[in-house]
Design an enzyme around this catalytic site. Structure first.
Site, PDB file in Angstrom:
ATOM      1  N   ASP A   6      -6.004  -2.011 -16.182  1.00 28.57           N
ATOM      2  CA  ASP A   6      -5.084  -2.760 -15.335  1.00 28.57           C
ATOM      3  C   ASP A   6      -3.682  -2.468 -15.866  1.00 28.57           C
ATOM      4  O   ASP A   6      -3.308  -2.926 -16.948  1.00 28.57           O
ATOM      5  CB  ASP A   6      -5.433  -4.254 -15.406  1.00 28.57           C
ATOM      6  CG  ASP A   6      -4.543  -5.108 -14.509  1.00 28.57           C
ATOM      7  OD1 ASP A   6      -3.386  -4.697 -14.264  1.00 28.57           O
ATOM      8  OD2 ASP A   6      -4.982  -6.183 -14.077  1.00 28.57           O
ATOM      9  N   ARG A  32      -7.804  -0.245  10.098  1.00 28.87           N
ATOM     10  CA  ARG A  32      -8.476  -0.680   8.865  1.00 28.87           C
ATOM     11  C   ARG A  32      -8.924   0.546   8.071  1.00 28.87           C
ATOM     12  O   ARG A  32      -8.854   0.594   6.850  1.00 28.87           O
ATOM     13  CB  ARG A  32      -9.674  -1.594   9.204  1.00 28.87           C
ATOM     14  CG  ARG A  32     -10.656  -1.738   8.049  1.00 28.87           C
ATOM     15  CD  ARG A  32     -11.600  -2.931   8.180  1.00 28.87           C
ATOM     16  NE  ARG A  32     -12.194  -3.113   9.485  1.00 28.87           N
ATOM     17  CZ  ARG A  32     -13.148  -2.326  10.010  1.00 28.87           C
ATOM     18  NH1 ARG A  32     -13.621  -1.290   9.347  1.00 28.87           N
ATOM     19  NH2 ARG A  32     -13.619  -2.570  11.217  1.00 28.87           N
TER      20      ARG A  32
HETATM   21  C1  LIG Z   1      -2.501  -8.375 -14.902  1.00 25.10           C
HETATM   22  C2  LIG Z   1      -2.908  -8.866 -13.541  1.00 25.10           C
HETATM   23  N1  LIG Z   1      -3.899  -8.245 -12.885  1.00 25.10           N
HETATM   24  C3  LIG Z   1      -4.300  -8.660 -11.655  1.00 25.10           C
HETATM   25  C4  LIG Z   1      -3.725  -9.744 -11.033  1.00 25.10           C
HETATM   26  C5  LIG Z   1      -4.201 -10.185  -9.677  1.00 25.10           C
HETATM   27  O1  LIG Z   1      -3.332  -9.733  -8.698  1.00 25.10           O
HETATM   28  P1  LIG Z   1      -3.004 -10.479  -7.301  1.00 25.10           P
HETATM   29  O2  LIG Z   1      -2.390 -11.808  -7.648  1.00 25.10           O
HETATM   30  O3  LIG Z   1      -2.094  -9.533  -6.613  1.00 25.10           O
HETATM   31  O4  LIG Z   1      -4.309 -10.636  -6.603  1.00 25.10           O
HETATM   32  C6  LIG Z   1      -2.679 -10.412 -11.676  1.00 25.10           C
HETATM   33  C7  LIG Z   1      -2.018 -11.559 -11.035  1.00 25.10           C
HETATM   34  O5  LIG Z   1      -1.239 -12.263 -11.637  1.00 25.10           O
HETATM   35  C8  LIG Z   1      -2.263  -9.967 -12.962  1.00 25.10           C
HETATM   36  O6  LIG Z   1      -1.273 -10.570 -13.636  1.00 25.10           O
END
Ligand SMILES: Cc1ncc(COP(=O)(O)O)c(C=O)c1O
Length: 396
Positions: free
Chosen positions: A188, A63
């Site tokens: 993101d 972990r």
């Molecule tokens: C732009 C974006 N960020 C974060 C996520 C979340 O990721 P996960 O589904 O891998 O938890 C998603 C999921 O669709 C996403 O499209």
């Protein structure tokens, strides 16, 4: 080893090599024992110690640290131009780690279009249960951040391009404003990937990914990733990664590491196919609007052209016939599969209002009900075009 935390080791990013070379080799020395060119899946949960608390090879418990995970973390960190990279069990658990290092009462400013699950995590889990406040801001106007900023504000969270409206935000301009205010910028980068856009280079402090998408690239692994050059944030993250334990399995890390090797070639094809599909959508009578940053008419086109290498494989469009037309289109494709998720080799189609973005209904992030989102895969583009055209003919 860096700083005071023995778990935190920064990766030396081999920047003298090109992106494509690093995607295949960074963090992946040939196996010392066998010479194998593929990083082994290291299943051991525990590692031998020379004396109590002194591990033989730096690993003690899986972990806390795992050789396959470290190879993957080093590789993606290198692609993002980051010294530190942390793999998580999902995109949302990667995001969760970032929210956990904020103190209760902190405020997050959030772009007014984002993945529904991100909003749910900020608003329902951390908002209602751990006292984090959130405010949606129109980040196309970075100056609005100053108006929304309060003494409790700590973080600006943005996607660019956004999911599902494909809005584009100026990472450099936003970072300048937020840094003046003393805050942290998280981008993101799931839609763009480091191949098309490197937010840390553009001034952001942290990059987060749903590695489930383009990084993995084959719809066979759920994962998340955080990359940063900020040492104190990295110290918090390595602590949370180990203390909370939302880590990917060694097999998941192997799959993501295998996927990322072909990221550049996949992205080139995703972009090429998307551009051809956009042209067809723009010409179709059933479509009222196409949302794609590669189009000159897109309000974020100039910013996208400046901060991205190409415009990506995600396209959204709206239908003149409203929600029922959207439903008819998404249920009448054959090559495009009606399914959530995105970013893999196969093309997917979905109706965000009732699928991926149901959790933002009634919020400032609500999406139009006539919206369809497609994740353009790398199949023969002629098949994708004819499939979409026949589905659009059902729009009524
Ligand atoms: C732009 C974006 N960020 C974060 C996520 C979340 O990721 P996960 O589904 O891998 O938890 C998603 C999921 O669709 C996403 O499209």
């Amino acid at each position: 080893m860096m700083g005071g935390d023995p778990l935190l080791s920064g990766f030396e990013s081999p920047t003298e090599f090109g992106f494509e070379t690093r995607a295949i080799r960074a963090g992946q020395p040939h196996d010392q024992r066998t010479g194998g060119v593929v990083t082994p899946i290291s299943m051991s949960t525990t590692f031998a110690q020379d004396s109590p608390g002194v591990p033989k090879n730096g690993y003690e418990y899986s972990r806390t640290g795992n050789p396959t995970r470290h190879a993957y973390e080093a590789c993606v960190a290198s692609l993002e131009g980051a010294k530190y990279g942390f793999a998580f069990a999902s995109g949302l658990s990667a995001e969760d780690a970032l929210f956990r290092q904020l103190t209760p009462g902190s405020q997050i400013l959030l772009g007014n279009d984002a993945y529904g699950g991100t909003f749910r995590l900020i608003d329902s889990v951390h908002g209602k249960k751990s006292g984090l406040a959130n405010t949606a801001v129109d980040l196309t106007q970075p100056e609005q951040i100053k108006e929304a900023w309060t003494p409790e504000s700590r973080m600006v969270w943005l996607e660019t391009p956004t999911n599902p409206m494909l809005s584009v935000f100026d990472i450099r301009a936003i970072s300048d404003v937020v840094h003046e205010l003393g805050g942290v910028v998280v981008v993101d980068n799931t839609f763009a990937t480091p191949y098309l856009q490197q937010p840390l280079d553009l001034g952001a402090d942290v990059v987060v990914h749903s590695a489930t998408k383009y990084i993995g690239g084959h719809s066979d692994v759920v994962g998340g990733f955080v990359a940063t050059n900020n040492e104190s944030l990295a110290e918090d993250l390595v602590y949370i990664q180990n203390a909370v334990g939302a880590i990917p399995s060694p097999f998941d890390c192997y799959l993501a590491l295998r996927g990322v090797k072909t990221l550049p070639v996949r992205m080139d094809r995703h972009c090429e196919n998307a551009q051809q599909i956009v042209a067809v959508l723009n010409d179709h009578d059933a479509v009222s609007q196409v949302l794609y940053p590669g189009m000159k008419e897109h309000p974020g086109h100039e910013i996208a052209a400046k901060q991205m290498k190409n415009f990506g494989g995600m396209v959204s469009f709206r239908l003149k016939g409203g929600q029922s037309a959207a439903e008819r289109v998404v249920t009448n494709t054959e090559v495009f599969t009606l399914a959530e998720s995105l970013g893999a080799v196969e093309s997917l189609i979905e109706h965000p209002g009732v699928m991926t973005h149901l959790s933002v209904a009634g919020s400032a992030l609500e999406v139009p009900d006539d919206l369809v989102r497609i994740s353009v895969g790398i199949e023969s583009v002629s098949d994708l075009v004819s499939d979409l055209v026949q589905a659009l003919d059902h729009a009524g």
